[in-house]
Design a protein around this motif. Structure first.
Motif, PDB file in Angstrom:
ATOM      1  N   ASP A 615       6.030  52.773  47.936  1.00 23.09           N
ATOM      2  CA  ASP A 615       5.840  51.323  47.793  1.00 23.09           C
ATOM      3  C   ASP A 615       6.527  50.791  46.540  1.00 23.09           C
ATOM      4  O   ASP A 615       5.977  49.983  45.793  1.00 23.09           O
ATOM      5  N   VAL A 616       7.750  51.273  46.295  1.00 26.66           N
ATOM      6  CA  VAL A 616       8.493  50.867  45.102  1.00 26.66           C
ATOM      7  C   VAL A 616       9.155  49.519  45.356  1.00 26.66           C
ATOM      8  O   VAL A 616      10.043  49.392  46.210  1.00 26.66           O
ATOM      9  N   GLY A 617       8.703  48.513  44.606  1.00 30.20           N
ATOM     10  CA  GLY A 617       9.291  47.186  44.720  1.00 30.20           C
ATOM     11  C   GLY A 617      10.412  46.954  43.734  1.00 30.20           C
ATOM     12  O   GLY A 617      11.210  46.027  43.885  1.00 30.20           O
ATOM     13  N   LEU A 618      10.463  47.784  42.700  1.00 30.16           N
ATOM     14  CA  LEU A 618      11.498  47.645  41.675  1.00 30.16           C
ATOM     15  C   LEU A 618      11.761  48.998  41.037  1.00 30.16           C
ATOM     16  O   LEU A 618      10.825  49.708  40.664  1.00 30.16           O
ATOM     17  N   PHE A 619      13.034  49.345  40.923  1.00 31.45           N
ATOM     18  CA  PHE A 619      13.446  50.470  40.080  1.00 31.45           C
ATOM     19  C   PHE A 619      14.464  49.932  39.093  1.00 31.45           C
ATOM     20  O   PHE A 619      15.418  49.231  39.463  1.00 31.45           O
ATOM     21  N   THR A 620      14.268  50.234  37.832  1.00 39.48           N
ATOM     22  CA  THR A 620      15.202  49.823  36.795  1.00 39.48           C
ATOM     23  C   THR A 620      15.316  50.923  35.764  1.00 39.48           C
ATOM     24  O   THR A 620      14.521  51.885  35.762  1.00 39.48           O
ATOM     25  N   TYR A 621      16.273  50.794  34.884  1.00 41.95           N
ATOM     26  CA  TYR A 621      16.529  51.878  33.934  1.00 41.95           C
ATOM     27  C   TYR A 621      16.860  51.325  32.549  1.00 41.95           C
ATOM     28  O   TYR A 621      17.479  50.277  32.397  1.00 41.95           O
ATOM     29  N   ALA A 622      16.386  52.050  31.543  1.00 49.64           N
ATOM     30  CA  ALA A 622      16.710  51.790  30.140  1.00 49.64           C
ATOM     31  C   ALA A 622      17.185  53.115  29.575  1.00 49.64           C
ATOM     32  O   ALA A 622      16.392  54.021  29.337  1.00 49.64           O
ATOM     33  N   THR A 623      18.474  53.231  29.390  1.00 51.02           N
ATOM     34  CA  THR A 623      19.086  54.508  29.021  1.00 51.02           C
ATOM     35  C   THR A 623      19.881  54.335  27.733  1.00 51.02           C
ATOM     36  O   THR A 623      19.772  53.319  27.052  1.00 51.02           O
ATOM     37  N   ALA A 624      20.689  55.317  27.409  1.00 52.77           N
ATOM     38  CA  ALA A 624      21.561  55.201  26.245  1.00 52.77           C
ATOM     39  C   ALA A 624      22.568  54.072  26.475  1.00 52.77           C
ATOM     40  O   ALA A 624      22.991  53.812  27.607  1.00 52.77           O
ATOM     41  N   ARG A 625      22.960  53.392  25.387  1.00 55.88           N
ATOM     42  CA  ARG A 625      23.872  52.263  25.498  1.00 55.88           C
ATOM     43  C   ARG A 625      25.298  52.684  25.147  1.00 55.88           C
ATOM     44  O   ARG A 625      25.552  53.224  24.060  1.00 55.88           O
ATOM     45  N   ALA A 626      26.213  52.423  26.074  1.00 57.62           N
ATOM     46  CA  ALA A 626      27.634  52.680  25.834  1.00 57.62           C
ATOM     47  C   ALA A 626      28.294  51.412  25.313  1.00 57.62           C
ATOM     48  O   ALA A 626      27.914  50.292  25.704  1.00 57.62           O
ATOM     49  N   PRO A 627      29.297  51.517  24.430  1.00 65.42           N
ATOM     50  CA  PRO A 627      29.945  50.313  23.884  1.00 65.42           C
ATOM     51  C   PRO A 627      30.556  49.442  24.974  1.00 65.42           C
ATOM     52  O   PRO A 627      31.225  49.932  25.883  1.00 65.42           O
ATOM     53  N   HIS A 628      30.313  48.149  24.889  1.00 62.41           N
ATOM     54  CA  HIS A 628      30.911  47.175  25.799  1.00 62.41           C
ATOM     55  C   HIS A 628      32.181  46.645  25.131  1.00 62.41           C
ATOM     56  O   HIS A 628      32.199  45.550  24.546  1.00 62.41           O
TER      57      HIS A 628
END
Length: 668
Positions: A615-628
């Motif tokens: 019953d997953v309504g949302l999957f999101t991620y907070a990971t390491a940040r790569a330079p933009h």
């Protein structure tokens, strides 16, 4: 700007705050004191120029009294990070420190603070002592129970060291009898199980504090200020609650030994975070309780502390009679000139404390005190700092409107450069602005609020809602470019990239921007894959908890907030538990996940075992940040003089991003 505090409190915007105060036989020029904070600026037991700058800046900035950080005053000397008094032959550094503070018509107080069994880190220590052989509640250190002779030896050492500091020009001492330090350990029935004259009854448990204060008064005389930090509510079972604190205050102030008292909360245990209330709670959470305890203090002056951020807040509590003066720690780290600016009716110029507790985290980790909102802590030029104007102005283009770009822009413009800042958003502040909109995080907005106002005064030209191109930048004919375009969360490699390309899964900032301000519930389960571990991720999780039926954090390490300091980690975990947010550790996404079927599968990185969340309504991620930094190659064809700041150079904290921008603004 010169320090020009009003001599007549009636002409001040805050007449109570800037009225004089008598402590014993000494008079403070106002009612602002700097509370003891560990600076991390001592080296190998010696007072450094940086520590002198740190305290002198706050005296110059308007604090009438300063309580120095704990020094090594007992033969069982603490870490080398403490300035050593006991056994030290050369005390010239302490003399220079006292002279530097008194040069600004301020009084310097030393704090008597010994750890005993306690520690703020989850690590056992050897050689610890305490009233009883009971393990520390936080570090699990098992101490040696002190003998009567050892108690007397400790008292002798503390008195002798105080006498030496008095000879160096210190105006007084403050005994730390709270925080879970050794005097607190003797007072608390939870920590003291002795059956001799220093344990058992209330009077016996107070004996160490009573004897130490009496000895100090006898040896140092009536002109010497003696204060004490008493435990308010330490939050431990069968220990000290507010009612006990009232009894302690009444007993302690009957002796006539003290010129002032202060109440502190929590202990070196699972209640450590009570001592440093953060941005997720109310401002001044202990003001009313301290005002109540003032009624048990026999007329002895009382200081109020704990998230007092605004001068109007301080003025109000003083006017209401809830304290006689304010003792500010983090507030004066954020702005050494808080008092000066308040007296001059310049409240809008104050760099306000965010109450993020990163200053504490850095110093406890062994570094010098730093601040998210003050990149100049401990520098010689800190108090009410403005940069010197350059003789040769340049054209500077800043790309990115986050806190690193804003800091670089206003400093460069204040130096006399012609600065244009491009932001692809209509609002400045970048990711920190989004952070400030999450539950309990509003106060972090003070970082970019200050930067924007200062940049506008300095003449920065803003191009908002504009995705800068190479031709835009070339049109500015820049002599220097500051690239501050931030970083992007890396895609979790365990999952097919097509989920991102098709817009089925988004990173956490994208999700939060869509959901901030939403009031209607969504339902189902929200899953966060956490390789970030920062405050913003967990504040975002609490937002999701108000919208979804269930929130689950999945992380490949041993706990949420793994890299946060203890005081921050406790606060984060408390909020997660209050919201019933689940944490699955040592796990990562499995490619067996089927988001089209609302099914997320996690895999244990140690054992390979898998589990599923339905019953997953949302999957999101907070990971390491790569330079933009996609714009960087083409910018090099426009101008060779390019500065990378913030996440676009290296993923960093808000504190480091502001510092990075500040240094760049000073050097561009």
């Amino acid at each position: 700007m010169e320090l020009n505090l009003p001599l007549d409190a009636a002409n001040s915007p805050y007449p109570q705050l800037f009225s004089s105060l008598t402590l014993g036989r000494r008079t403070l020029r106002n009612r602002i004191a700097f509370g003891s904070v560990f600076s991390g600026l001592v080296e190998r037991g010696d007072v450094t120029p940086a520590l002198i700058n740190f305290l002198a800046n706050r005296a110059k900035g308007g604090a009438a009294m300063l309580v120095a950080e704990p020094f090594g005053m007992w033969r069982l000397v603490g870490p080398a990070a403490q300035g050593r008094v006991y056994g030290q032959m050369n005390l010239d550094g302490f003399r220079r420190l006292a002279d530097a503070v008194s040069a600004h018509d301020s009084l310097l107080i030393a704090q008597i603070s010994e750890q005993g069994r306690g520690d703020v880190r989850a690590a056992r220590r050897g050689g610890a002592v305490a009233p009883s052989a009971l393990p520390d509640d936080l570090s699990w250190t098992m101490p040696h129970a002190m003998s009567i002779d050892e108690i007397r030896e400790m008292t002798d050492d503390l008195v002798l060291s105080t006498i030496r500091l008095q000879a160096c020009g210190f105006a007084g001492v403050e005994i730390s009898a709270g925080h879970g330090h050794i005097v607190h350990q003797f007072i608390s029935p939870w920590m003291n199980r002795r059956n001799d004259r220093y344990g058992g009854s209330f009077e016996n448990r107070m004996r160490l504090l009573d004897e130490l204060a009496a000895r100090l008064r006898q040896e140092c005389g009536p002109e010497f200020i003696i204060g004490v930090r008493l435990p308010g509510c330490d939050g431990l079972p069968d220990s000290i609650d507010w009612g006990d604190s009232a009894l302690i205050a009444r007993h302690a102030t009957t002796s006539g030994s003290y010129d002032y008292i202060n109440f502190v909360q929590g202990s070196q245990a699972w209640t450590l975070h009570h001592h440093l209330p953060d941005m997720h709670g109310p401002r001044g959470p202990y003001i009313d309780r301290i005002g109540w305890l003032k009624g048990f203090s026999n007329g002895v002056k009382v200081a109020s502390t704990g998230r007092i951020l605004e001068p109007v807040q301080a003025e109000t509590l003083l006017s209401d009679g809830k304290a006689d003066f304010v003792m500010l720690g983090r507030t004066l780290i954020a702005d050494a000139a808080w008092g000066m600016k308040s007296a001059q009716n310049r409240d809008a110029d104050i760099r306000k404390c965010v109450s993020c507790n990163n200053c504490w985290a850095v110093s406890i980790a062994g570094g010098p005190t730093q601040c998210d909102n003050n990149p100049r802590v401990g520098m010689s030029e800190e108090t009410d700092w403005r940069p010197s104007r350059t003789a040769a102005g340049k054209r500077v283009t800043v790309i990115g409107g986050g806190v690193s770009g804003l800091e670089a822009a206003w400093v460069a413009a204040a130096r006399g450069h012609e600065v244009t800042l491009f932001s692809n958003s209509a609002e400045l502040g970048g990711r920190v602005r989004l952070f400030s909109r999450l539950p309990g995080c509003e106060s972090i907005s003070s970082i970019f609020d200050y930067q924007i106002a200062t940049a506008q005064r300095a003449g920065v030209h803003f191009e908002l809602s504009h995705q800068a191109t190479a031709s835009d930048v070339a049109g500015c004919r820049p002599d220097a470019i500051v690239l501050a375009t931030g970083g992007l969360f890396c895609w979790p490699e365990q999952l097919p990239r097509s989920l991102y390309d098709e817009g089925l899964v988004a990173d956490m900032p994208t999700v939060l921007r869509d959901l901030v301000g939403r009031s209607s519930r969504i339902g189902g389960t929200a899953v966060i894959y956490d390789m970030d571990g920062t405050e913003m991720t967990y504040a975002g999780a609490t937002l999701l908890a108000d919208l979804f039926d269930r929130v689950v954090i999945v992380t490949p390490v041993e706990c949420a907030a793994r890299d946060q300091a203890t005081v921050k980690k406790q606060s984060i975990h408390r909020r997660l538990m209050e919201k019933n947010i689940e944490v699955i550790t040592w796990s990562e996404p499995s490619p067996d996940s089927r988001f089209e079927d609302a099914r997320f599968v996690h895999r244990n990185v140690m054992t390979g075992r898998q589990g599923a969340i339905e019953d997953v309504g949302l999957f999101t991620y907070a990971t390491a940040r790569a330079p933009h930094n996609e714009l960087l190659p083409v910018l090099r064809t426009v101008c060779p003089n390019i500065y990378l700041v913030g996440d676009v150079r290296n993923a960093c904290s808000t504190m480091n991003a502001v510092q990075d921008g500040h240094v760049t603004g000073c050097n561009v």
